[in-house]
Design an enzyme around this catalytic site. Structure first.
Site, PDB file in Angstrom:
ATOM      1  N   ALA A   1       0.900  -1.062  -0.343  1.00  0.00           N
ATOM      2  CA  ALA A   1      -0.142   0.244  -0.038  1.00  0.00           C
ATOM      3  C   ALA A   1       0.988   0.773   0.226  1.00  0.00           C
ATOM      4  CB  ALA A   1      -0.769  -0.248   1.135  1.00  0.00           C
TER       5      ALA A   1
ATOM      6  N   GLY B   1       1.125  -4.787   1.182  1.00  0.00           N
ATOM      7  CA  GLY B   1      -0.659  -4.726   0.190  1.00  0.00           C
ATOM      8  C   GLY B   1      -0.415  -5.727  -0.766  1.00  0.00           C
TER       9      GLY B   1
ATOM     10  N   GLU C   1      -0.818  -9.602  -0.668  1.00  0.00           N
ATOM     11  CA  GLU C   1      -1.820  -9.483  -0.059  1.00  0.00           C
ATOM     12  C   GLU C   1      -3.014 -10.156  -0.937  1.00  0.00           C
ATOM     13  OE1 GLU C   1      -2.433  -6.371   2.605  1.00  0.00           O
ATOM     14  OE2 GLU C   1      -3.147  -8.609   4.690  1.00  0.00           O
TER      15      GLU C   1
ATOM     16  N   GLU D   1       4.748  -5.055   7.177  1.00  0.00           N
ATOM     17  CA  GLU D   1       4.308  -4.004   7.161  1.00  0.00           C
ATOM     18  C   GLU D   1       4.788  -4.210   9.250  1.00  0.00           C
ATOM     19  OE1 GLU D   1       2.866  -6.455   5.803  1.00  0.00           O
ATOM     20  OE2 GLU D   1       1.220  -5.463   4.716  1.00  0.00           O
TER      21      GLU D   1
END
Ligand code: CO8
Length: 262
Positions: free
Chosen positions: A69, A113, A116, A136
């Protein structure tokens, strides 16, 4: 439809095509911001609704599938603003609505992300250059798009804990042996291999393809007995289709089947 953060095109020579989506923020290593995720969602739903499309391939650049992200976008938030706005979560799971197979073709970094997102696809084909990780924890946060749930299901508890808690990256060979990726191919063959897999799937009967996808997802959601029961119903239902007669007749007459249910 014109997009700024992704590229879309149709590929393939058969009657049904492959919808190819390329994440395209190269300077930011395809960091996933709101605009990119909105566009990705729109493109996925458009290909899913297009009867001329059988399969979707999602890819990035040679350097990065996606490095996570977008960190500068997230950085200013505090708990209340993250909680109240649902911080970047509104457009992250559109991919789960898609009924057609989505293949992730991953080269370079698939982090946070990005990892993911790859795990939300139906299967991953990785370049030998691919690196997967959930770093993260290094940012003082945790995964927010299913990483703590899908990673252990894919690679088992011990390796998932190792990756999530140490933030180390896993290379393509390790990801394949752990079961995260379906196959590893040379980096310069990545897209060809993913498109070839898609083309194979495009040639099969669409109801069989859609039901296999639905049932494999069911395997991760409910009890085994429910999954087996639903599978049996669908198995029987396919004997009501012309494609079942065509597929079995073709086998018995040693010819290639021509499936009609697209
Ligand atoms: N966001 C924004 N920009 C990024 C990101 C990112 N995630 N990753 C890299 N970039 C940018 C860098 O800032 C840099 O920009 P610039 O050239 O302007 O300085 C450019 O991409 C190139 O990066 P590097 O110079 O760092 O390249 P390196 O080859 O040295 O390193 C790495 C590559 C290892 C990938 C490194 O960039 C890195 O560690 N990136 C961050 C990886 C990361 O921490 N990802 C997790 C982010 S958090 C997350 O994903 C949470 C998801 C929650 C989803 C919730 C949905 C509801």
């Amino acid at each position: 439809m014109s997009y700024e953060c992704i590229l879309t095109e149709l590929r393939g020579s058969g009657e049904r095509k492959t919808g190819l989506i390329t994440l395209n923020r190269p300077k930011q290593l395809n960091a996933l911001n709101d605009q990119l995720m909105d566009e990705l969602g729109q493109a996925l739903l458009a290909f899913d609704a297009d009867d001329g499309v059988g399969c979707i391939v999602l890819t990035g650049s040679e350097r990065a599938f996606a490095a996570g992200a977008d960190i500068p976008t997230m950085a200013p938030h505090d708990f209340m603003s993250a909680f109240k706005t649902g911080l970047i979560s509104k457009n992250w799971e559109t991919i789960l609505q898609v009924r057609k197979p989505v293949i992730a073709a991953v080269g370079g970094f698939a982090l946070g992300g990005g990892c993911e997102l790859a795990m939300m696809c139906d299967f991953i084909i990785a370049a030998d250059s691919a690196k997967f990780g959930q770093p993260e924890i290094k940012l003082g946060i945790i995964p927010g798009a299913g990483g703590t749930q899908r990673l252990p299901r894919a690679v088992g508890k011990s390796k998932a804990m190792d990756l999530l808690l140490t933030a180390r990256m896993m290379d393509a060979a390790e990801a394949e042996s752990a079961g995260l990726v379906a196959r590893v191919v040379p980096a310069d063959k990545l897209l060809d291999e993913a498109l070839a897999a898609a083309e194979t799937i495009n040639g099969f009967s669409a109801p069989s393809v859609a039901l296999i996808k639905e049932l494999v997802h069911q395997a991760f959601q409910g009890p085994l007995s429910d999954g087996v029961k639903i599978e049996r119903r669908y198995f029987h239902a396919l004997f009501g289709t012309a494609d079942q007669r065509e597929g079995m007749d073709a086998f018995m007459n040693k010819r290639k089947p021509e499936f009609k249910h697209r």
